[in-house]
Motif scaffolding. Structure first.
Motif, mmCIF file in Angstrom:
data_model
loop_
_atom_site.group_PDB
_atom_site.id
_atom_site.type_symbol
_atom_site.label_atom_id
_atom_site.label_comp_id
_atom_site.label_asym_id
_atom_site.label_seq_id
_atom_site.Cartn_x
_atom_site.Cartn_y
_atom_site.Cartn_z
ATOM 1 N N PHE A 115 -88.015 14.547 -25.005
ATOM 2 C CA PHE A 115 -87.544 13.679 -26.087
ATOM 3 C C PHE A 115 -86.507 12.769 -25.449
ATOM 4 O O PHE A 115 -85.721 13.210 -24.600
ATOM 5 N N HIS B 128 -83.440 10.206 -26.745
ATOM 6 C CA HIS B 128 -82.655 9.537 -27.780
ATOM 7 C C HIS B 128 -81.820 8.464 -27.103
ATOM 8 O O HIS B 128 -80.925 8.763 -26.303
ATOM 9 N N GLU C 46 -75.215 10.375 -31.909
ATOM 10 C CA GLU C 46 -76.002 9.312 -32.558
ATOM 11 C C GLU C 46 -75.632 9.134 -34.029
ATOM 12 O O GLU C 46 -76.092 8.196 -34.683
ATOM 13 N N TRP C 47 -74.743 10.009 -34.509
ATOM 14 C CA TRP C 47 -74.268 9.934 -35.899
ATOM 15 C C TRP C 47 -72.875 9.317 -36.003
ATOM 16 O O TRP C 47 -72.284 9.299 -37.087
ATOM 17 N N HIS D 74 -83.333 4.634 -34.585
ATOM 18 C CA HIS D 74 -82.673 5.817 -35.182
ATOM 19 C C HIS D 74 -82.080 5.422 -36.535
ATOM 20 O O HIS D 74 -82.343 4.330 -37.044
ATOM 21 N N HIS D 75 -81.259 6.305 -37.130
ATOM 22 C CA HIS D 75 -80.753 6.057 -38.487
ATOM 23 C C HIS D 75 -79.938 4.755 -38.578
ATOM 24 O O HIS D 75 -79.860 4.150 -39.644
ATOM 25 N N TYR E 298 -90.725 7.949 -31.943
ATOM 26 C CA TYR E 298 -89.807 8.430 -32.985
ATOM 27 C C TYR E 298 -89.454 7.237 -33.871
ATOM 28 O O TYR E 298 -89.151 6.140 -33.382
ATOM 29 N N TRP F 291 -93.436 10.159 -34.561
ATOM 30 C CA TRP F 291 -92.550 11.315 -34.854
ATOM 31 C C TRP F 291 -91.503 10.807 -35.850
ATOM 32 O O TRP F 291 -90.594 10.068 -35.485
ATOM 33 N N ASP G 219 -88.502 10.930 -38.790
ATOM 34 C CA ASP G 219 -87.243 11.633 -39.036
ATOM 35 C C ASP G 219 -86.599 11.010 -40.273
ATOM 36 O O ASP G 219 -86.907 9.873 -40.651
ATOM 37 N N TRP H 174 -86.125 13.097 -45.534
ATOM 38 C CA TRP H 174 -85.577 13.933 -46.615
ATOM 39 C C TRP H 174 -84.847 13.108 -47.678
ATOM 40 O O TRP H 174 -84.402 13.645 -48.685
ATOM 41 N N ARG I 107 -93.137 15.857 -41.009
ATOM 42 C CA ARG I 107 -91.870 15.286 -41.464
ATOM 43 C C ARG I 107 -92.022 13.840 -41.948
ATOM 44 O O ARG I 107 -91.071 13.072 -41.929
ATOM 45 N N GLU J 104 -86.660 22.491 -35.356
ATOM 46 C CA GLU J 104 -85.669 21.667 -34.655
ATOM 47 C C GLU J 104 -84.515 22.566 -34.230
ATOM 48 O O GLU J 104 -83.887 23.214 -35.074
ATOM 49 N N TRP K 193 -77.946 14.739 -29.381
ATOM 50 C CA TRP K 193 -79.224 14.100 -29.053
ATOM 51 C C TRP K 193 -78.941 12.819 -28.264
ATOM 52 O O TRP K 193 -79.386 12.670 -27.136
HETATM 53 O O1 H79 Z 1 -82.434 12.537 -34.151
HETATM 54 C C1 H79 Z 1 -81.840 13.816 -34.202
HETATM 55 C C2 H79 Z 1 -80.792 13.885 -35.243
HETATM 56 O O2 H79 Z 1 -79.885 12.798 -35.191
HETATM 57 C C3 H79 Z 1 -81.625 13.853 -36.491
HETATM 58 N N1 H79 Z 1 -82.863 14.518 -36.121
HETATM 59 C C4 H79 Z 1 -82.799 14.835 -34.727
HETATM 60 C C5 H79 Z 1 -84.148 14.850 -34.074
HETATM 61 C C6 H79 Z 1 -80.966 14.502 -37.571
HETATM 62 N N2 H79 Z 1 -80.502 13.851 -38.569
HETATM 63 N N3 H79 Z 1 -79.977 14.700 -39.391
HETATM 64 N N4 H79 Z 1 -80.115 15.877 -38.902
HETATM 65 C C7 H79 Z 1 -80.726 15.812 -37.766
HETATM 66 C C8 H79 Z 1 -79.681 17.048 -39.566
HETATM 67 C C9 H79 Z 1 -79.386 16.688 -40.948
HETATM 68 C C10 H79 Z 1 -79.690 17.515 -41.875
HETATM 69 C C11 H79 Z 1 -79.363 17.196 -43.232
HETATM 70 FE FE1 H79 Z 1 -80.473 17.805 -44.658
HETATM 71 C C12 H79 Z 1 -79.757 16.063 -43.920
HETATM 72 C C13 H79 Z 1 -78.589 17.992 -44.037
HETATM 73 C C14 H79 Z 1 -78.614 17.391 -45.327
HETATM 74 C C15 H79 Z 1 -79.343 16.194 -45.236
HETATM 75 C C16 H79 Z 1 -82.455 18.072 -44.174
HETATM 76 C C17 H79 Z 1 -82.355 17.827 -45.520
HETATM 77 C C18 H79 Z 1 -81.741 19.238 -43.931
HETATM 78 C C19 H79 Z 1 -81.226 19.646 -45.109
HETATM 79 C C20 H79 Z 1 -81.600 18.789 -46.106
#
Ligand code: H79
Length: 480
Positions: free
Chosen positions: A56, A58, A79-80, A127-128, A170, A220, A222, A225, A255, A281, A307
């Motif tokens: 992978f 990132h 990355e957040w 990414h996000h 991704y 892939w 992401d 949710w 996903r 994951e 990541w």
């Molecule tokens: O790219 C990497 C991370 O930045 C991204 N996925 C991996 C591969 C990632 N983004 N968020 N997360 C991982 C975890 C976040 C989980 C949460 Fe939820 C989102 C917690 C609450 C909202 C998913 C939905 C899990 C629980 C509910």
């Protein structure tokens, strides 16, 4: 009348109990649940299934701050960082103006991945944060607006494809940059208009990716949710069909979409949505029973939860040993194992990751036969490690060498004969000794390691096996 009521009640109770006894799931008609029960059987999916090891990557503008801002350490996943209260959003959203990875060399990355033994790779196109590493026609927030300018996705796709590594892209549904993006379902009319434009934008970008990079093997997803996205079951399902029609064989995990009741990964009836289970994951199942018979992969970080590039890894960092064991464990349960890399803002893969790739590659050079194209074995797991299997070859992947140097194998009555055992590393033969039968009438064997054998790393013994003559049919059935 009363009698009829009793009869009806009795029949209802009887049916429910009978269904429970058979352990049958509910079967609600779904328009947007799983469209297939059981695994895909086509060649593209079979190829994916046999990969064993993946990489992978990132990469994005988050690699520039690398988990710090004005000397402060961000403890979350690098990355957040845009979501951190210490990081001004405006500062983050202008980072792309500095994105100029002069050390980026896709061929070098691909060569390293090849040497590690990866058969496929997953690359973050977006990414996000919404920053696109390809020059998307649908937003200005892309690599084309950075000082670097050149299409990064294209370089990665071409370099890895040339090394014989399958590329999956991704793509984050969450997009903090796009104006119309919403995470919650629209309430006002204005929200609805905005979200419609986001949906079209997302569709356009996905079609653009498949058009620009036709050699890729999968997407892939992401961030699916988001409640707003989950609310769009019919539209997302239709989009999936459209993408698959454009790109036959495309692999998409669980996903991407929810069913019409908002169930993700496994639909309301408990059936896997799309091609493989994407829930693993930073986590591995404990036994094959946890997997519902699905295809699956596990994506794993090297530190606990980083990541993208973080300049300072804190806490436990996994070793080559840890990652090799996780990979073998995954493959022994029919999964693929994907190790994440987070290159820095200049495009360098950090030395710790380079070293891991080299060490894993050294192990793979010797033992890859036990990983590629192998699958779960019905032979009962033992505490010394994991079995994998391919045809008549049984692989004993040893992580805990017993102090008596004997590797136990238990073969149920009517199972296989063990013909010959050799170290994969040098073809040296090892003795197989009968150790009698147990209470269940299984045959017990010991593969006896030479007393002189010094363990320096996990090792593999390959055992040639043969189905017992008179019981061939019985064993075949047991395998299914
Ligand atoms: O790219 C990497 C991370 O930045 C991204 N996925 C991996 C591969 C990632 N983004 N968020 N997360 C991982 C975890 C976040 C989980 C949460 Fe939820 C989102 C917690 C609450 C909202 C998913 C939905 C899990 C629980 C509910």
């Amino acid at each position: 009348m009363k009698k009829n009521l009793f009869l009806t009640l009795f029949l209802c109770l009887f049916t429910v109990t009978a269904l429970q006894a058979q352990n049958k799931r509910s079967s609600i008609p779904l328009k947007h649940g799983a469209h297939r029960i059981g695994k895909r059987t086509d060649a593209e999916m079979q190829r994916w299934r046999e990969h064993g090891l993946g990489q992978f990557i990132h990469w994005g503008v988050y690699a520039i701050p690398g988990g710090t801002w004005e000397g402060k350490y961000y403890p979350g996943a690098a990355e957040w960082i845009r979501s951190w209260k210490e990081m001004p959003k405006d500062a983050y959203d202008n980072l792309y103006k500095q994105f100029n990875p002069t050390a980026f060399d896709a061929k070098k990355w691909a060569k390293q991945a090849k040497e590690m033994g990866a058969n496929y790779m997953i690359f973050t196109t977006k990414h996000h944060d919404g920053f696109c590493l390809w020059p998307s026609a649908y937003t200005d927030y892309t690599i084309a607006s950075s000082p670097y300018k050149k299409d990064i996705v294209k370089q990665v796709v071409d370099a890895y494809t040339n090394e014989g590594i399958d590329v999956h892209l991704y793509f984050s549904i969450i997009d903090w940059n796009y104006q119309g993006y919403r995470s919650s379902p629209p309430v006002t009319r204005q929200d609805s208009i905005s979200y419609e434009s986001f949906k079209q934008f997302t569709r356009n970008q996905l079609i653009e990716l498949l058009t620009n990079y036709p050699t890729i093997k999968g997407l892939w997803f992401d961030g699916s949710w988001d409640k707003a996205w989950m609310n769009e079951a019919a539209w997302v399902d239709q989009l999936g069909n459209e993408l698959r029609a454009m790109h036959p064989g495309l692999v998409i995990g669980s996903r991407f979409r929810a069913d019409e009741f908002g169930k993700r990964h496994y639909d309301t009836n408990g059936d896997l949505i799309d091609d493989y289970d994407q829930t693993w994951e930073r986590d591995l199942p404990n036994s094959i029973e946890d997997l519902n018979g699905s295809d699956w992969d596990c994506v794993m970080t090297v530190p606990e939860n980083q990541w993208g590039y973080h300049s300072e890894w804190r806490g436990y960092v996994k070793t080559d040993y840890d990652l090799i064991e996780m990979m073998v464990k995954a493959v022994s349960m029919d999964g693929n194992f994907v190790i994440n890399f987070g290159p820095d803002g200049k495009g360098n893969i950090r030395p710790e990751e380079t070293e891991l790739a080299q060490k894993i590659g050294e192990w793979m050079k010797v033992n890859k036969e036990a990983i590629y194209g192998t699958h779960h074995s019905n032979v009962k797991k033992q505490d010394w490690g994991y079995f994998t299997q391919k045809g008549n070859k049984l692989y004993l992947c040893v992580f805990n060498k017993p102090i008596n140097n004997r590797l136990m194998i238990e073969i149920p009555k009517g199972g296989i004969d063990l013909l010959k055992a050799c170290f994969l590393e040098n073809n040296q033969e090892v003795e197989i000794k009968s150790a009698g039968r147990n209470k269940r009438n299984s045959s017990l064997y010991h593969v006896v390691l030479p007393d002189s054998y010094q363990v320096v790393r996990p090792f593999v013994i390959v055992v040639d096996t043969e189905q017992k003559g008179s019981d061939k049919d019985e064993y075949q059935q047991a395998k299914i």
